[in-house]
Design a protein around this motif. Structure first.
Motif, PDB file in Angstrom:
ATOM      1  N   MET A  70      -2.700 -15.698   2.979  1.00  0.00           N
ATOM      2  CA  MET A  70      -3.133 -14.636   2.082  1.00  0.00           C
ATOM      3  C   MET A  70      -2.509 -13.247   2.273  1.00  0.00           C
ATOM      4  O   MET A  70      -2.560 -12.435   1.349  1.00  0.00           O
ATOM      5  CB  MET A  70      -4.654 -14.479   2.190  1.00  0.00           C
ATOM      6  N   PRO A  71      -1.962 -12.876   3.430  1.00  0.00           N
ATOM      7  CA  PRO A  71      -1.590 -11.471   3.631  1.00  0.00           C
ATOM      8  C   PRO A  71      -0.682 -10.867   2.572  1.00  0.00           C
ATOM      9  O   PRO A  71      -0.802  -9.667   2.271  1.00  0.00           O
ATOM     10  CB  PRO A  71      -0.898 -11.497   5.006  1.00  0.00           C
ATOM     11  N   HIS A  72       0.221 -11.638   1.991  1.00  0.00           N
ATOM     12  CA  HIS A  72       1.108 -11.078   0.974  1.00  0.00           C
ATOM     13  C   HIS A  72       0.344 -10.538  -0.231  1.00  0.00           C
ATOM     14  O   HIS A  72       0.830  -9.645  -0.929  1.00  0.00           O
ATOM     15  CB  HIS A  72       2.115 -12.134   0.500  1.00  0.00           C
ATOM     16  N   ALA A  73      -0.839 -11.086  -0.484  1.00  0.00           N
ATOM     17  CA  ALA A  73      -1.592 -10.664  -1.662  1.00  0.00           C
ATOM     18  C   ALA A  73      -1.949  -9.187  -1.597  1.00  0.00           C
ATOM     19  O   ALA A  73      -2.092  -8.534  -2.637  1.00  0.00           O
ATOM     20  CB  ALA A  73      -2.861 -11.504  -1.803  1.00  0.00           C
ATOM     21  N   TRP A  74      -2.089  -8.640  -0.390  1.00  0.00           N
ATOM     22  CA  TRP A  74      -2.449  -7.237  -0.281  1.00  0.00           C
ATOM     23  C   TRP A  74      -1.303  -6.314  -0.696  1.00  0.00           C
ATOM     24  O   TRP A  74      -1.543  -5.152  -1.024  1.00  0.00           O
ATOM     25  CB  TRP A  74      -2.946  -6.924   1.127  1.00  0.00           C
ATOM     26  N   SER A  75      -0.079  -6.826  -0.729  1.00  0.00           N
ATOM     27  CA  SER A  75       1.025  -6.018  -1.267  1.00  0.00           C
ATOM     28  C   SER A  75       0.835  -5.784  -2.760  1.00  0.00           C
ATOM     29  O   SER A  75       1.207  -4.734  -3.285  1.00  0.00           O
ATOM     30  CB  SER A  75       2.371  -6.706  -1.006  1.00  0.00           C
ATOM     31  N   VAL A  76       0.270  -6.773  -3.445  1.00  0.00           N
ATOM     32  CA  VAL A  76      -0.009  -6.610  -4.872  1.00  0.00           C
ATOM     33  C   VAL A  76      -1.052  -5.514  -5.073  1.00  0.00           C
ATOM     34  O   VAL A  76      -0.919  -4.657  -5.956  1.00  0.00           O
ATOM     35  CB  VAL A  76      -0.489  -7.940  -5.483  1.00  0.00           C
ATOM     36  N   GLN A  77      -2.079  -5.530  -4.234  1.00  0.00           N
ATOM     37  CA  GLN A  77      -3.110  -4.485  -4.345  1.00  0.00           C
ATOM     38  C   GLN A  77      -2.510  -3.104  -4.075  1.00  0.00           C
ATOM     39  O   GLN A  77      -2.834  -2.129  -4.765  1.00  0.00           O
ATOM     40  CB  GLN A  77      -4.241  -4.755  -3.342  1.00  0.00           C
ATOM     41  N   ALA A  78      -1.637  -3.028  -3.082  1.00  0.00           N
ATOM     42  CA  ALA A  78      -0.988  -1.742  -2.770  1.00  0.00           C
ATOM     43  C   ALA A  78      -0.175  -1.248  -3.953  1.00  0.00           C
ATOM     44  O   ALA A  78      -0.202  -0.054  -4.289  1.00  0.00           O
ATOM     45  CB  ALA A  78      -0.101  -1.887  -1.534  1.00  0.00           C
ATOM     46  N   SER A  79       0.533  -2.154  -4.604  1.00  0.00           N
ATOM     47  CA  SER A  79       1.365  -1.743  -5.744  1.00  0.00           C
ATOM     48  C   SER A  79       0.503  -1.188  -6.875  1.00  0.00           C
ATOM     49  O   SER A  79       0.898  -0.235  -7.555  1.00  0.00           O
ATOM     50  CB  SER A  79       2.200  -2.926  -6.254  1.00  0.00           C
ATOM     51  N   MET A  80      -0.678  -1.754  -7.063  1.00  0.00           N
ATOM     52  CA  MET A  80      -1.551  -1.259  -8.132  1.00  0.00           C
ATOM     53  C   MET A  80      -2.044   0.152  -7.838  1.00  0.00           C
ATOM     54  O   MET A  80      -2.169   0.976  -8.741  1.00  0.00           O
ATOM     55  CB  MET A  80      -2.708  -2.236  -8.347  1.00  0.00           C
ATOM     56  N   TRP A  81      -2.324   0.444  -6.580  1.00  0.00           N
ATOM     57  CA  TRP A  81      -2.704   1.814  -6.218  1.00  0.00           C
ATOM     58  C   TRP A  81      -1.537   2.775  -6.433  1.00  0.00           C
ATOM     59  O   TRP A  81      -1.726   3.886  -6.942  1.00  0.00           O
ATOM     60  CB  TRP A  81      -3.160   1.870  -4.761  1.00  0.00           C
ATOM     61  N   PHE A  82      -0.336   2.355  -6.038  1.00  0.00           N
ATOM     62  CA  PHE A  82       0.833   3.193  -6.257  1.00  0.00           C
ATOM     63  C   PHE A  82       1.003   3.542  -7.741  1.00  0.00           C
ATOM     64  O   PHE A  82       1.440   4.633  -8.098  1.00  0.00           O
ATOM     65  CB  PHE A  82       2.112   2.486  -5.769  1.00  0.00           C
TER      66      PHE A  82
END
Length: 355
Positions: free
Chosen positions: A106-118
């Motif tokens: 699962m860890p890669h999924a948090w990159s998607v969340q980070a991109s949405m905040w950006f």
């Protein structure tokens, strides 16, 4: 205007729910750090470790590692043994957090969340203006995060479960036929099929040039350039190869005109050919889509899927929670006479369409 009567019990319950959500979202950065620093991998299979032992294994500073570990314990991501003051990653936790080949990594999924905040300001502008935000306008963490997350999910299911659920498709792939992977991204789905069926030829198409370049590089790394090709193309203008199989992996709902994409697929499909449509799981009614998975998908749909569809003209903005009935209607309008759900999981609808 009368002052509303506040139910204190309901208020406290909702406040705690919001705190729980805040806790979960803030914990994501620790998961991402744990992955990038190799902390989870250093713990996997090692048994109980002190914070100093883990710091030495991962070449990190002990005081930071200790605080990180305590945060992981608080969130239930790591086990703590109070008698020995040691920390342990269970085999099940390791599958989710340390094993990059696991279908539930699962860890890669948090990159998607980070991109949405950006990209929050871009989303706010889209809300105000009604304009779209194309895939290529997002932060770079989106592309790698999505590709890596889906790669593992597809690796665990595509060849072993989803393709065999389609009528006669595996036999045709084994004999050799042309396959289009529309909206292929980094090409992980394309390459998984190419490795499994060397007699067939696989063509990956995507509108995002950097993703296509990445897919070409991965094909070379995997030694699969012999039966794969990757090109920049839209869902309505890729070459007509009279494909025996056309795939849309988690992308049809992102398109500005999904009916046109389905119509074009019908045009370039060989007689007796099949369309494989993989979409996020959703029930057909809003009131039946109340769950953590649905919330996750609605968030991605709000920030990523709908904005891209609008950027492509927004003729029909399906969103990531379209559901089987709306998807079936898309293919009915495109001239397909057969449409069925081949596989249903908590995360995916695997659908089959034929002329």
């Amino acid at each position: 205007m009368s002052t509303p009567v506040i139910d204190q019990t309901k208020l406290e319950s909702f406040v705690m729910r919001a705190i729980g959500d805040l806790s979960a979202s803030s914990g994501g950065i620790l998961v991402s750090l744990g992955h990038k620093l190799g902390l989870y991998k250093a713990m996997a299979g090692a048994g109980p470790l002190t914070s100093q032992e883990l710091a030495d294994r991962a070449d990190c500073a002990e005081r930071y590692v200790r605080e990180w570990l305590n945060g992981q314990v608080a969130g239930g991501y790591v086990q703590y043994h109070a008698v020995s003051s040691t920390y342990e990653l269970s085999p099940e936790q390791a599958m989710v957090l340390a094993d990059e080949d696991s279908p539930v990594f699962m860890p890669h999924a948090w990159s998607v969340q980070a991109s949405m905040w950006f990209d929050e300001d871009k989303a706010a502008h889209a809300f105000r203006s009604g304009k779209g935000v194309s895939w290529g306008e997002h932060h770079d963490r989106l592309y790698c995060g999505v590709a890596a997350f889906y790669r593992n999910a597809y690796k665990g299911s595509l060849v072993s479960q989803w393709l065999p659920a389609l009528e006669g498709v595996v036999e045709k792939l084994e004999a050799g036929m042309d396959v289009a992977d529309v909206g292929c991204g980094h090409g992980h789905s394309t390459l998984l099929m190419a490795r499994a069926f060397p007699k067939s030829r696989f063509y990956g198409y995507d509108v995002h040039q950097p993703s296509i370049e990445e897919a070409r590089g991965l094909a070379v790394e995997d030694g699969l350039e012999g039966n794969t090709e990757f090109e920049v193309a839209r869902a309505t203008d890729y070459p007509d190869q009279k494909f025996g199989l056309i795939c849309f992996f988690d992308c049809l709902h992102d398109m500005g005109d999904p009916v046109a994409a389905a119509q074009y697929a019908a045009k370039v499909l060989s007689p007796g050919g099949t369309v494989l449509l993989v979409e996020p799981f959703a029930n057909d009614r809003t009131e039946d889509n109340i769950s953590p998975v649905a919330r996750l998908y609605y968030t991605g749909s709000t920030m990523l899927c709908c904005p891209h569809a609008v950027s492509e003209g927004g003729h029909m903005v399906l969103g990531a929670q379209a559901g089987e009935a709306r998807l079936a209607e898309v293919f009915r309008k495109a001239g397909f006479t057969k449409f069925r759900c081949a596989v249903k999981t908590p995360f995916n609808l695997v659908l089959e369409a034929r002329r």
